[in-house]
Scaffold this active site. Sequence first.
Site, PDB file in Angstrom:
ATOM      1  CB  THR A  31      19.460 -81.714   0.446  1.00 10.45           C
ATOM      2  OG1 THR A  31      21.135 -81.520   0.175  1.00 10.45           O
ATOM      3  CG2 THR A  31      19.174 -82.330   1.710  1.00 10.45           C
ATOM      4  N   GLY A  97      21.413 -70.917  -3.374  1.00  9.40           N
ATOM      5  CA  GLY A  97      21.488 -70.474  -4.972  1.00  9.40           C
ATOM      6  C   GLY A  97      22.208 -71.174  -5.909  1.00  9.40           C
ATOM      7  CD  GLU A 105      16.069 -72.199  -3.330  1.00 10.68           C
ATOM      8  OE1 GLU A 105      16.291 -73.459  -3.636  1.00 10.68           O
ATOM      9  OE2 GLU A 105      17.020 -71.641  -3.027  1.00 10.68           O
TER      10      GLU A 105
END
Length: 234
Positions: A31, A97, A105
């Site tokens: 995404t 993850g 992140e």
Amino acid sequence: MSQDEDKRLAALAAAAEVEDGMLVGLGTGSTAAFLIDELARRAGEGLRIEAVATSLASERQAIAGGLTVRPFDEVAAIDLCIDGADEIDGACIAIKGAGAAMTREKIVAAAARRMVVIADGSKQVASLGENFPVPVEVLPFARAFVAHRLTALGGTPVLRLRDGAEWRTDQNNPILDTRFGAIADPLALARALSCIPGVVGHGLFVDEVDAAYVARDGIVSRIERPGAPAAPKA
């Protein structure tokens, strides 16, 4: 409407929050890849931004698209982070993850004034953990010890493999994908995981996410965490 199209629509909706002059954190995964492509397109039309990346793969894609990527080890704070999620609930608590970048992140998300998740509708859940394990990045030295502690917490850890070999993160650490079933108290579990010696990072994002754009069948909805920093005005 395909799942990929929903991912793209969620990414486009979040990309609208990016303004001239921002330093933007770029997430990792399928995404986030749509987001990077959109920001590269807008940069080609004159959008002036700089970026930091949460993974080497995202960095390569951003640079190939013409974006200016700064090394994060020289950055203390950023304006906006946009990233995907593997599960997200109605309170903007997420599991991340699948792309093995959850530690980077989380650091980039913590450095951001506002952190936004982008996802297709399949990632929205009523209870975290029912469909997706919590990824736990560990020091190789501590792998067996951490697995034992995760089991004591009620989890079922499984070493992540790719092509039959141990999957390593960009920090060269293994991942224990740990199933806990439906997670009744994500905050308590996140704290317990963080307290295990040898855990480098984990995929429970309890208070990092400020908002989520979720696309289902071509319709994008925005979920805001109460009290979170507001999106820029259009």
